[in-house]
Design a protein around this motif. Structure first.
Motif, PDB file in Angstrom:
ATOM      1  N   UNK A 245      13.439  -1.380 -13.993  1.00  0.00           N
ATOM      2  CA  UNK A 245      13.928  -0.479 -12.935  1.00  0.00           C
ATOM      3  C   UNK A 245      14.279   0.911 -13.460  1.00  0.00           C
ATOM      4  N   UNK A 246      14.728   1.015 -14.692  1.00  0.00           N
ATOM      5  CA  UNK A 246      15.057   2.329 -15.246  1.00  0.00           C
ATOM      6  C   UNK A 246      13.789   3.168 -15.432  1.00  0.00           C
ATOM      7  N   UNK A 247      12.766   2.538 -16.015  1.00  0.00           N
ATOM      8  CA  UNK A 247      11.509   3.261 -16.216  1.00  0.00           C
ATOM      9  C   UNK A 247      10.891   3.673 -14.881  1.00  0.00           C
ATOM     10  N   UNK A 248      10.958   2.783 -13.916  1.00  0.00           N
ATOM     11  CA  UNK A 248      10.394   3.090 -12.608  1.00  0.00           C
ATOM     12  C   UNK A 248      11.196   4.208 -11.936  1.00  0.00           C
ATOM     13  N   UNK A 249      12.505   4.183 -12.132  1.00  0.00           N
ATOM     14  CA  UNK A 249      13.349   5.231 -11.557  1.00  0.00           C
ATOM     15  C   UNK A 249      13.017   6.587 -12.167  1.00  0.00           C
ATOM     16  N   UNK A 250      12.839   6.622 -13.462  1.00  0.00           N
ATOM     17  CA  UNK A 250      12.499   7.878 -14.145  1.00  0.00           C
ATOM     18  C   UNK A 250      11.184   8.432 -13.605  1.00  0.00           C
ATOM     19  N   UNK A 251      10.215   7.536 -13.379  1.00  0.00           N
ATOM     20  CA  UNK A 251       8.925   7.974 -12.838  1.00  0.00           C
ATOM     21  C   UNK A 251       9.096   8.566 -11.436  1.00  0.00           C
ATOM     22  N   UNK A 252       9.944   7.943 -10.617  1.00  0.00           N
ATOM     23  CA  UNK A 252      10.172   8.443  -9.260  1.00  0.00           C
ATOM     24  C   UNK A 252      10.902   9.784  -9.291  1.00  0.00           C
ATOM     25  N   UNK A 253      11.842   9.943 -10.204  1.00  0.00           N
ATOM     26  CA  UNK A 253      12.568  11.215 -10.339  1.00  0.00           C
ATOM     27  C   UNK A 253      11.597  12.342 -10.698  1.00  0.00           C
ATOM     28  N   UNK A 254      10.709  12.086 -11.615  1.00  0.00           N
ATOM     29  CA  UNK A 254       9.732  13.103 -12.014  1.00  0.00           C
ATOM     30  C   UNK A 254       8.832  13.477 -10.842  1.00  0.00           C
ATOM     31  N   UNK A 255       8.454  12.461 -10.077  1.00  0.00           N
ATOM     32  CA  UNK A 255       7.609  12.724  -8.912  1.00  0.00           C
ATOM     33  C   UNK A 255       8.355  13.552  -7.869  1.00  0.00           C
ATOM     34  N   UNK A 256       9.632  13.226  -7.625  1.00  0.00           N
ATOM     35  CA  UNK A 256      10.426  13.970  -6.644  1.00  0.00           C
ATOM     36  C   UNK A 256      10.590  15.423  -7.059  1.00  0.00           C
ATOM     37  N   UNK A 257      10.864  15.683  -8.321  1.00  0.00           N
ATOM     38  CA  UNK A 257      11.042  17.044  -8.804  1.00  0.00           C
ATOM     39  C   UNK A 257       9.750  17.851  -8.705  1.00  0.00           C
ATOM     40  N   UNK A 258       8.637  17.200  -8.955  1.00  0.00           N
ATOM     41  CA  UNK A 258       7.345  17.882  -8.862  1.00  0.00           C
ATOM     42  C   UNK A 258       7.050  18.284  -7.417  1.00  0.00           C
ATOM     43  N   UNK A 259       7.299  17.396  -6.468  1.00  0.00           N
ATOM     44  CA  UNK A 259       7.058  17.703  -5.060  1.00  0.00           C
ATOM     45  C   UNK A 259       8.038  18.761  -4.544  1.00  0.00           C
ATOM     46  N   UNK A 260       9.222  18.726  -5.063  1.00  0.00           N
ATOM     47  CA  UNK A 260      10.267  19.650  -4.617  1.00  0.00           C
ATOM     48  C   UNK A 260       9.904  21.110  -4.902  1.00  0.00           C
ATOM     49  N   UNK A 261       9.150  21.355  -5.953  1.00  0.00           N
ATOM     50  CA  UNK A 261       8.805  22.728  -6.351  1.00  0.00           C
ATOM     51  C   UNK A 261       7.939  23.429  -5.307  1.00  0.00           C
ATOM     52  N   UNK A 262       7.132  22.668  -4.585  1.00  0.00           N
ATOM     53  CA  UNK A 262       6.211  23.293  -3.612  1.00  0.00           C
ATOM     54  C   UNK A 262       6.516  22.900  -2.178  1.00  0.00           C
ATOM     55  N   UNK A 263       7.592  22.186  -1.933  1.00  0.00           N
ATOM     56  CA  UNK A 263       7.903  21.721  -0.578  1.00  0.00           C
ATOM     57  C   UNK A 263       8.271  22.891   0.323  1.00  0.00           C
ATOM     58  N   UNK A 264       7.693  22.919   1.533  1.00  0.00           N
ATOM     59  CA  UNK A 264       7.999  23.970   2.497  1.00  0.00           C
ATOM     60  C   UNK A 264       8.212  23.369   3.892  1.00  0.00           C
ATOM     61  N   UNK A 265       7.270  22.560   4.314  1.00  0.00           N
ATOM     62  CA  UNK A 265       7.336  21.986   5.650  1.00  0.00           C
ATOM     63  C   UNK A 265       8.247  20.768   5.684  1.00  0.00           C
TER      64      UNK A 265
END
Length: 450
Positions: A285-305
């Protein structure tokens, strides 16, 4: 050793027997076996010569004569019997003597004699059998077999099975020394098969305590566990079994005959362990959480709508769910708690961005602003601004997706906002100049005929 019961009348004269003997060899032999010294008998009564015995007597031997012959042989053998084989021959002659006497008919002139001798011979037979039993080679084998059975019945540890193997080996060895001439040799063979089978079983049980076979057993258990493993906890159990299997094989001494077999097994098991670690990493669960955090931060950089911010919020929610599943025993438990707090703050921020980018909510806010301006509108500029806000509110409502929770209200709102827009346009036309906008807002409806 000498049987006292075989010679109860030793040293007595003929008168002590209380019987009248005919002048035939049968009578003389009867008295001799009864216990009297045969040398005394022959001095008292002359034995008939061989020529005096009729041919019919030789062809049809008398049962009393045969019984006395066997009894005489038994008595003679008794004087020097020392081994179980010798006592067995003594017993066999007493059996034959008794069997012959039991065939004597009541009409026979020595019937009384036969009846008197049977219990005495039986007593001598019993004594011979006792001596045989005392020296019986099967008895110690059965005793050792019984002891071996008791040991193996309750054996649990290696030392117990070691004792069991030794006990069964001793029992088998004892049976092997019994010759085929033994009276119950069929029983000996039966017991030998039984004891050898038990010896083999005990050796197999002992092998289970050898590190090689213990390692093989652990590996089989690991393979079975891997077939049904799906959670991280289950894969960790499989990992532990592989580690135990490898440790057992590694512990084998180089001079052990199983060392050459253990070497390739160790490499094989290590490859399986590596694959299991990969499974654990994917399910951690820790490794999976880290992967999800990285994905969220990446999407956050270009989120507009709104949709993009909803995706960001979804990633943060998944990350939080994984972090909450990290057990306190996890090696990264402290980092997981810290990351959980950060992820919850980011989730709240993403939620705000979703609300701010929600086309329905933005339309409502724009409509409220237009309504507020309408109350104080005076100039042409005011009415143009109000009209532009109603146009933008209508455009935002038209962008609300069908999956939106408030989509059923969109049509009603658009109708109301269109009426307000029409009113603002009319007000602007009553001004000093016709309604126009130098730069129509995004999604403006001013370009279309009203």
């Amino acid at each position: 050793m000498q049987l006292r019961s075989l010679s109860p009348f030793k040293g007595l004269s003929l008168a002590c027997l209380g019987i009248s003997l005919p002048t035939i060899t049968i009578a003389l032999l009867s008295v001799m076996v009864a216990g009297c010294d045969y040398r005394l008998l022959f001095t008292a009564t002359a034995a008939p010569s061989a020529e005096a015995i009729s041919p019919s007597a030789q062809e049809n031997p008398d049962p009393v004569s045969e019984a006395i012959a066997h009894a005489t042989t038994a008595a003679n053998l008794t004087q020097s019997a020392r081994t179980w084989e010798e006592w067995d021959r003594v017993a066999q002659h007493w059996l034959e003597a008794i069997a012959r006497l039991k065939t004597v008919s009541i009409e026979h002139y020595h019937w009384d004699f036969a009846q008197q001798r049977i219990p005495k011979y039986q007593k001598n037979l019993t004594y011979a059998r006792q001596q045989f039993d005392r020296l019986d080679p099967l008895k110690p084998a059965l005793t050792k077999g019984g002891r071996a059975s008791q040991i193996t019945r309750v054996a649990l540890h290696k030392r117990d099975w070691n004792k069991g193997v030794q006990a069964w080996q001793d029992a088998v060895t004892q049976l092997q020394i019994i010759p085929p001439t033994y009276p119950q040799y069929a029983l000996v063979q039966q017991k030998r098969v039984e004891y050898e089978r038990n010896l083999t079983f005990s050796k197999q049980q002992l092998l289970q305590f050898h590190p090689f076979y213990q390692g093989i057993a652990k590996a089989e258990e690991a393979k079975q566990g891997a077939e049904t493993a799906s959670t991280m906890e289950q894969w960790e159990k499989v990992s532990l079994l592989w580690k135990q299997a490898i440790a057992l094989l590694v512990s084998i001494s180089p001079d052990d005959d199983k060392a050459i077999l253990a070497a390739p097994k160790i490499k094989e098991y290590e490859s399986y362990l590596t694959a299991v670690h990969q499974q654990i990493a994917q399910l951690d669960p820790y490794n999976r959480a880290v992967a999800q955090v990285e994905s969220a931060r990446k999407l956050e950089k270009t989120a507009y709508s709104m949709g993009e911010w909803e995706a960001v919020r979804g990633e943060w929610q998944k990350a939080i769910a994984h972090l909450k599943n990290v057990p306190t025993s996890h090696s990264q438990s402290a980092l997981a708690e810290q990351l959980l707090a950060e992820s919850q703050l980011n989730l709240a921020y993403a939620g705000q961005q979703v609300r701010q980018s929600d086309p329905f909510d933005r339309a409502i806010a724009t409509a409220e602003s237009a309504t507020k301006l309408t109350k104080s509108a005076f100039s042409l500029y005011d009415w143009n601004t109000i009209a532009s806000q109603w146009q933008e509110a209508i455009a935002l409502l038209q962008s609300v997706p069908p999956t939106h929770g408030k989509h059923p209200l969109v049509a009603q709102k658009i109708t109301a906002y269109q009426a307000a827009l029409d009113h603002a346009i009319q007000q602007s036309r009553q001004g000093l100049q016709p309604f126009s906008t130098s730069s129509p807002p995004r999604h403006s409806l001013a370009k279309t005929p009203l």
